[in-house]
Design an enzyme around this catalytic site. Structure first.
Site, PDB file in Angstrom:
ATOM      1  NE  ARG A  54      15.599   1.705 -10.728  1.00 57.17           N
ATOM      2  CZ  ARG A  54      14.909   1.366 -11.803  1.00 57.17           C
ATOM      3  NH1 ARG A  54      14.689   0.088 -12.081  1.00 57.17           N
ATOM      4  NH2 ARG A  54      14.413   2.280 -12.616  1.00 57.17           N
ATOM      5  CE  LYS A 196      13.983   3.608  -6.377  1.00 59.50           C
ATOM      6  NZ  LYS A 196      12.951   4.545  -5.866  1.00 59.50           N
ATOM      7  CG  HIS A 215       8.812   6.262  -7.275  1.00 58.15           C
ATOM      8  ND1 HIS A 215       9.230   6.391  -8.579  1.00 58.15           N
ATOM      9  CD2 HIS A 215       9.929   6.366  -6.521  1.00 58.15           C
ATOM     10  CE1 HIS A 215      10.532   6.566  -8.609  1.00 58.15           C
ATOM     11  NE2 HIS A 215      10.982   6.559  -7.375  1.00 58.15           N
ATOM     12  CB  SER A 234      15.435   9.023 -12.403  1.00 58.05           C
ATOM     13  OG  SER A 234      16.754   9.458 -12.229  1.00 58.05           O
ATOM     14  CE  LYS A 238      10.799  10.775  -7.372  1.00 59.87           C
ATOM     15  NZ  LYS A 238      11.766  10.109  -6.454  1.00 59.87           N
ATOM     16  CB  THR A 239      15.698  14.348  -4.508  1.00 61.17           C
ATOM     17  OG1 THR A 239      15.374  12.958  -4.622  1.00 61.17           O
ATOM     18  CG2 THR A 239      16.549  14.559  -3.270  1.00 61.17           C
ATOM     19  CG  ASP A 253      12.686   7.415  -4.005  1.00 59.79           C
ATOM     20  OD1 ASP A 253      12.359   8.008  -5.039  1.00 59.79           O
ATOM     21  OD2 ASP A 253      13.074   6.236  -3.993  1.00 59.79           O
ATOM     22  NE  ARG A 318      20.532   8.022  -8.285  1.00 60.59           N
ATOM     23  CZ  ARG A 318      19.229   8.294  -8.253  1.00 60.59           C
ATOM     24  NH1 ARG A 318      18.707   8.861  -7.168  1.00 60.59           N
ATOM     25  NH2 ARG A 318      18.454   8.010  -9.257  1.00 60.59           N
TER      26      ARG A 318
END
Length: 527
Positions: A54, A196, A215, A234, A238-239, A253, A318
Site C-alpha cells: 500500500r 482496502k 480490522h 501486518s 492475524k491470518t 481480515d 501475498r
C-alpha cells in the site's frame, strides 16, 4: 456490445467489456494479455512493479460539504479537492478508452442486513480475478437483479498521474469520494489497494448503521458456535492464527459487529507468503492453487515452483484466494457475538508478556493504541526495533475519529462481557537480533487456553510496568516464558527496555489522544 453502464463513469468506446467472468476465464485472459504466469501449484502469479504494498502517502479523501464533519482529517486522512479528483478521474476514464475492461459486481458484508453492493472496474484481468475472489460473489439470480452499485471502484494501474499537474504526490493516487460513492485507484498495481478501499468505505458506512467495523480476523468453535476475533497489524499473525484447523474460519481480515453478531465483509483471504511453511500454515499453503492470485512471489523459471523464502522483490509477498479454499471455512461468514477478543502484537523489544488479560479500560487503551514494532533492517535507517502505533489496529482505513470506533468497542465489550487478551507474537529472551521469536505452537496453545476458558482459572501476576495481568501457567507452554523478564539473561537490560517501551506507549497516547478519559489513560503502561 453491452457496456453495463460504463458510460456513466465517462468510460467510452471500450474494445471489449467483460462482467463477472469465471476465475478460469479471467486466468486465461490474464495469461493471454501477458499479465502473469502460472505457478506449478496452478496459482496465477504476477509482479506488481514499483508498488509492492500500500502507498499511504498517495491516499486522499475528497473534501466535500456532505462529509467534511465526519472525517478525522490529518496525516492519514488527507483532503483533496473535488476539482482535482474529478480532473484525475476524467483523465483516467479517457485513458481507458479503446481498452478491454473487466467488471466485477459483488458484495461486501455477509450479514444480509448490512450488505453493500460494490462494482469494481479493472484495467487488468489479474486484478479482476483478485477482487472476484476477495469479495462476496453473487449468485446468477443476484447478478441478474443486481441493479446499481452502492459504491464503484475504478482501478487503472497503467494510468500514471503527473504530480505537478494533478496536485498529488506521485504517479499513484488512491482517492475516495464518499459523497459521489466513487473510488479511483491510479498508478499502483498492488491489488491490496482495491481491497482496502472497500474496507475504508465500509468503515465509513457501518458506524452510521450502529455496526462496528473491525480490522480483524475471526473464527468459531465448530461445536459450540462460540466466536473470537483477532486484531493485529501486518506481520503479527492475524491470518495465521485465525486459520486454526480446530476452528471454523469466518474471515481473515475485515469484519463487522452488529447487534446480531459478527460477519465477514469479504468472501476471500489475503495472506502473506514470505517464509510460508506448509507444516506451520497448512491451510494457507494448500489454498495456493488454481484460482488464487500470488503477488511478487519468486518462481523458479523452469519449474514455476514458488520460493516462499525469497523476498528479493519484497518481503510483502501475498496470495489472494476465496475463503472456501480454506477447508474449515464458515460459509456464509457470520457468527455470534464474540466471547473472546485477542489483540495481537509483534513486540521486537522482547519485553511484553506472551499473553496477558485486559480489563475493559485496558482493552480500550490497547485498541486505540494498536501497537506493534518495525524490525531493524527492514527499512533504511532502522537500526533497532521501532514502535508502530496504528489507531484501532487499522489507522490507514479509519476515516472517522478514533473515538467513534473505540466507544463502540467499549460498549460492546461491556454489554456482552467479552473477554480480552493481549498476545505478543514477537520476541522472547531479548530483543530482535538477540532473543528468538515466540514459537507458533506456544502462541497457539495460549490462544486455545484463552478461547476455551482455561486461562480464566489461572493464577495471575500484575505487571506493574505494562499494567496488565499475566497468567503464570498455561497448558503446553513452559512456565518460564510466561514472564518475559525470566527469559532474559541480563535482567537489568530487560528492566531498561521495558521502561523504554512503556514510555513510548505513554508518549504516543498523550500526543494522539489528549482528551481521552482518565480511566482509559490510567489503564496503560507506566514508563
Amino acid at each position: 456490445m453491452e457496456t453495463y453502464g460504463l458510460e456513466k463513469l465517462g468510460i467510452l468506446n471500450p474494445t471489449e467489456v467483460h462482467r463477472n467472468l469465471s476465475p478460469a476465464l479471467l486466468v486465461e485472459a490474464a495469461l493471454r494479455r501477458g499479465e502473469g504466469v502460472l505457478s506449478d501449484k496452478g496459482a496465477l502469479t504476477v509482479t506488481t512493479g514499483k508498488y509492492t504494498g500500500r502507498s499511504p502517502k498517495d491516499k486522499f479523501i475528497v473534501d466535500t460539504p456532505g462529509v467534511h464533519d465526519d472525517i478525522a482529517w490529518g496525516s492519514v486522512n488527507v483532503p483533496i479537492t473535488k476539482e482535482k479528483f474529478d480532473a484525475i478521474k476524467n483523465k483516467l476514464a479517457a485513458y481507458l478508452q479503446n481498452r478491454e475492461i473487466f467488471i466485477f459486481d459483488g458484495f461486501a458484508g455477509a450479514d444480509p442486513a448490512c450488505t453493500k453492493k460494490f462494482r469494481i472496474v479493472n484495467e487488468l484481468a489479474s486484478e479482476n480475478l483478485f477482487i472476484h475472489q476477495l469479495l462476496i460473489r453473487p449468485t446468477e439470480e443476484q447478478l441478474a437483479s443486481y441493479g446499481d452499485a452502492d459504491f464503484t471502484i475504478i482501478a487503472a494501474p497503467g494510468f500514471k498521474c503527473i504530480p505537478e499537474e494533478d496536485g498529488v504526490n506521485s504517479e499513484a493516487a488512491i482517492m475516495i469520494d464518499y459523497e459521489a460513492k466513487l473510488v479511483v485507484i491510479a498508478g499502483s498495481q498492488y491489488a491490496g489497494e482495491i481491497k482496502k478501499s472497500v474496507f475504508s468505505v465500509m468503515n465509513f458506512l457501518m458506524p452510521k448503521e450502529n455496526v462496528l467495523p473491525m480490522h480483524c480476523s475471526a473464527n468459531m468453535d465448530p461445536e459450540t458456535g462460540d466466536t473470537a476475533v483477532f486484531f493485529g497489524l501486518s506481520g503479527t499473525g492475524k491470518t495465521t492464527l485465525s486459520a486454526d484447523p480446530n476452528r471454523k474460519l469466518i474471515g481473515d481480515d475485515e469484519h463487522g459487529w452488529s447487534e446480531h453478531g459478527i460477519f465477514n465483509f469479504e468472501g476471500g483471504c489475503y495472506a502473506k507468503t514470505i517464509n510460508l511453511d506448509p507444516e506451520g500454515e497448512p491451510e494457507i499453503y494448500n489454498a495456493i492453487r488454481f484460482g488464487a492470485l500470488m503477488e511478487n512471489v519468486v518462481l523458479d523459471p523452469e519449474t514455476r515452483t514458488p520460493d516462499f523464502n525469497d523476498g528479493s522483490l519484497t518481503e510483502n509477498t501475498r496470495v489472494g484466494y476465496p475463503v472456501n479454499f480454506i477447508s474449515n471455512a464458515a460459509i456464509p461468514g457470520v457468527g455470534d457475538v464474540p466471547k473472546v477478543i485477542i489483540f495481537l502484537t509483534a513486540d521486537a523489544f522482547g519485553v511484553l508478556p506472551p499473553i496477558s488479560r485486559l480489563d475493559e479500560n485496558a482493552a480500550m487503551y490497547h485498541f486505540v493504541t494498536g501497537f506493534t514494532s518495525k524490525l531493524a533492517g527492514t527499512e533504511r535507517g532502522v537500526t533497532e526495533p521501532q514502535p508502530t502505533f496504528s489507531t484501532c489496529f487499522g489507522a490507514p482505513f479509519m476515516p472517522m475519529d478514533p473515538s467513534v470506533y473505540a466507544e463502540m468497542l467499549g460498549e460492546k465489550i461491556a454489554k456482552y462481557n467479552t473477554k480480552v487478551y493481549l498476545v505478543n507474537t514477537g520476541w522472547s529472551g531479548g530483543p530482535y537480533g538477540v532473543g528468538s521469536r515466540m514459537k507458533l505452537k506456544f502462541t497457539r496453545a495460549m490462544i486455545t487456553a484463552a478461547l476455551n476458558g482455561t486461562l480464566e482459572n489461572a493464577e495471575y501476576r500484575h505487571d506493574e510496568v505494562f499494567n496488565v495481568d499475566v497468567p503464570q501457567s498455561c497448558p503446553e507452554v513452559p512456565d518460564k516464558i510466561m514472564n518475559p523478564r525470566d527469559t532474559w539473561e541480563d535482567k537489568a537490560a530487560y528492566d531498561e527496555s521495558a521502561k523504554k517501551l512503556a514510555k513510548m506507549f505513554e508518549d504516543n497516547f498523550s500526543k494522539k489522544y489528549p482528551n481521552m478519559p482518565k480511566h482509559i489513560v490510567d489503564a496503560g503502561p507506566k514508563g
